[in-house]
Write an enzyme that holds these catalytic residues in place. Sequence first.
Site, PDB file in Angstrom:
ATOM      1  CG  ASN A  85      40.557  31.643  46.070  1.00  0.00           C
ATOM      2  OD1 ASN A  85      39.511  32.067  45.593  1.00  0.00           O
ATOM      3  ND2 ASN A  85      40.760  31.564  47.364  1.00  0.00           N
ATOM      4  CB  VAL A  92      48.259  31.630  44.606  1.00  0.00           C
ATOM      5  CG1 VAL A  92      47.535  30.623  45.501  1.00  0.00           C
ATOM      6  CG2 VAL A  92      48.848  30.919  43.388  1.00  0.00           C
ATOM      7  CB  CYS A  93      43.446  34.814  46.088  1.00  0.00           C
ATOM      8  SG  CYS A  93      43.600  36.054  44.801  1.00  0.00           S
ATOM      9  CG  LEU A  94      45.744  30.370  49.272  1.00  0.00           C
ATOM     10  CD1 LEU A  94      46.898  29.381  49.186  1.00  0.00           C
ATOM     11  CD2 LEU A  94      44.526  29.707  49.928  1.00  0.00           C
TER      12      LEU A  94
END
Length: 443
Positions: A85, A92-94
């Site tokens: 992520n 930033v994968c959130l």
Amino acid sequence: MSDQSILRITREIKQIQQGTDLSIAVACQDSDIRNINTLIIGPPDSPYQFGFFEFEIKFGKDYPANPPSVQAITTNGGKCRFNPNIYSNGKVCLSILGTWRGERGEEWSSAQGLESILISIQSLLSSNPYENEPGYENAKGSSDKKNMASYVAKIRHETLRIAVIQPLEKSLGIRPDGVVIPPAKDYTEDDEDGFWLEDEKSAFNPFADLRKRRFLWYFESYIQTIDSAEQGSSRRPKFDRMPFESTGNTMDGHFDYPELKRRLIFVRETIINETKNWAMEGLSCKERELGIAVNIQRQYEQIVEDLKRLKNFTVDLALADNNPFVWELTYFGRPMTQLDGGIFKAKIHLSPRFPDEQPRVFMQTPLFHFRVSKTGVLCYFPQKPEEMRSHIEAIVTALEEENPAYDPRLTVNPEASKMFWGSADDRKQYNRALRRSVERSSE
């Protein structure tokens, strides 16, 4: 951006800076509070352990109605993907950031804030980061388990190389060939060896001192990680590529722990030399009667006066060679404690840039203690970093602690820590080793 948004951002930054979480730091330039830098220290017992991961966070005009944007900086110049992520391009994968689809209730809301974001990022730096990849729950085969182990192994290696060594080498001016460029000189273009050193006066590097202090704390842990990883491994095997890694978004490379160990040791030597040079810089400040020298001298005199007035016989302070930037502390063990009868000497090195650069404390008397590294570095945490009185109090507290809560981020002697927080027999071994230190200190 509205005044309300600015006030909220300011409050959130201040709360984190004044908080007790040793894993998170935030900083911003006064000229633009909407753009901040954050540092997250990798959690213990994970492949990210004690790595320094930096992120840029930019707040939009509609904050807190919408989340800020987050960019990972610790990517080796966009060439390293540190997590399923956390991409090599810094994405930033959130779900909390709106950069990943999430379940209902995981999306951003105005009730959340900067701390929520940092905690969410920190949660990605887990002991098994492979589980962050979608579909992990179906990974049960032997090849999946092999991938998990391989992924953890290369993250552990690159954490040391990219998240620990590289930023310290840059701030210390260590070139790839091992030459150290004097930090007092400004280099604003490529030198003949192709090494770029930013102008120290203009570069915004708010975590340089924090990295150096924590590096001294965690040095033994870094070496222990290398020694453990080296067992039974060849020198330069290539990293395995994971199924979810794609061209341009990978963690490629090879293992070379002997080289990492060499660089770690050299970084430590350079920090020690920098610390010793503070004394010479300090004498120059004293001779020129600069304000910082006058201020530190006065703080020293006030603390000594208070020790005498309060009849404190536990601590004695003196200046080394009459230099206000090198304090000599003698600690006399309190009666009825484990340090009873001991006489321990320490040197406190102060920077001419105090408090922006914090003091570094080295025990001169050997002491087997979970707060003291094998090389004598004392780990302590002052409540008021800008006041030397608070530093002296924190040093004494660190030495005298007998039953502290376990916090791996504040234990700098792995062997002593394992004994202290181990079994009852382990604790007895620790106490015996500590008492031997006490007895030898007074010989």
